[in-house]
Design a protein around this motif. Structure first.
Motif, PDB file in Angstrom:
ATOM      1  N   ASP A 181       0.809  -1.226   0.127  1.00  0.00           N
ATOM      2  CA  ASP A 181       0.089  -0.056   0.072  1.00  0.00           C
ATOM      3  C   ASP A 181       0.922   1.367   0.007  1.00  0.00           C
ATOM      4  O   ASP A 181       2.045   1.245  -0.086  1.00  0.00           O
ATOM      5  CB  ASP A 181      -0.907   0.036   1.239  1.00  0.00           C
ATOM      6  N   ASP A 182       0.237   2.381  -0.025  1.00  0.00           N
ATOM      7  CA  ASP A 182       1.015   3.803  -0.084  1.00  0.00           C
ATOM      8  C   ASP A 182       1.967   3.977   1.089  1.00  0.00           C
ATOM      9  O   ASP A 182       2.906   4.629   1.140  1.00  0.00           O
ATOM     10  CB  ASP A 182      -0.109   4.765  -0.313  1.00  0.00           C
ATOM     11  N   GLN A 183       1.653   3.329   2.443  1.00  0.00           N
ATOM     12  CA  GLN A 183       2.365   3.513   3.500  1.00  0.00           C
ATOM     13  C   GLN A 183       3.626   2.639   3.562  1.00  0.00           C
ATOM     14  O   GLN A 183       4.247   2.375   4.628  1.00  0.00           O
ATOM     15  CB  GLN A 183       1.551   3.154   4.972  1.00  0.00           C
ATOM     16  N   GLY A 184       3.647   1.646   2.466  1.00  0.00           N
ATOM     17  CA  GLY A 184       4.955   0.467   2.667  1.00  0.00           C
ATOM     18  C   GLY A 184       4.335  -0.598   3.185  1.00  0.00           C
ATOM     19  O   GLY A 184       5.262  -1.629   3.528  1.00  0.00           O
ATOM     20  N   ARG A 185       3.258  -0.841   3.658  1.00  0.00           N
ATOM     21  CA  ARG A 185       2.797  -2.076   4.300  1.00  0.00           C
ATOM     22  C   ARG A 185       2.526  -3.143   3.332  1.00  0.00           C
ATOM     23  O   ARG A 185       1.849  -2.754   2.175  1.00  0.00           O
ATOM     24  CB  ARG A 185       1.411  -1.674   5.183  1.00  0.00           C
TER      25      ARG A 185
END
Length: 92
Positions: A79-83
């Motif tokens: 995802d956009d947060q790197g998760r």
């Protein structure tokens, strides 16, 4: 045997490459209580692990995971947060 999508290969290579286990490590999947699986970076396969190498993405599977995932494909969705969310589907 478990197969990996191209996205999963890229994500696994990136995760392991950022760890201290980059040279010899891989993503280890092992059995947990019930029908749960544990996933984490490991510096090397444990004794008895099956080793899957897909274009440099190394996955170590204990006996429980090998049996549970024998006819599955592993995908990854960052995802956009790197998760990252890993999903398991039936092979076609």
């Amino acid at each position: 045997m478990l197969t990996l999508t191209e996205t999963a290969q890229t994500v696994i290579t990136g995760i392991v490459g950022q760890s201290e286990a980059a040279e010899t490590g891989g993503l280890r999947i092992s059995g947990a209580e019930g029908d749960q699986l544990n996933v984490g970076v490991a510096p090397a396969p444990a004794e008895g692990d099956q080793v899957l190498d897909a274009s440099g993405a190394r996955v170590f599977l204990d006996d429980t995971a090998t049996s549970a995932l024998a006819d599955k494909v592993l995908d990854a969705a960052p995802d956009d947060q790197g998760r990252v969310t890993f999903t398991i589907a039936q092979q076609a």
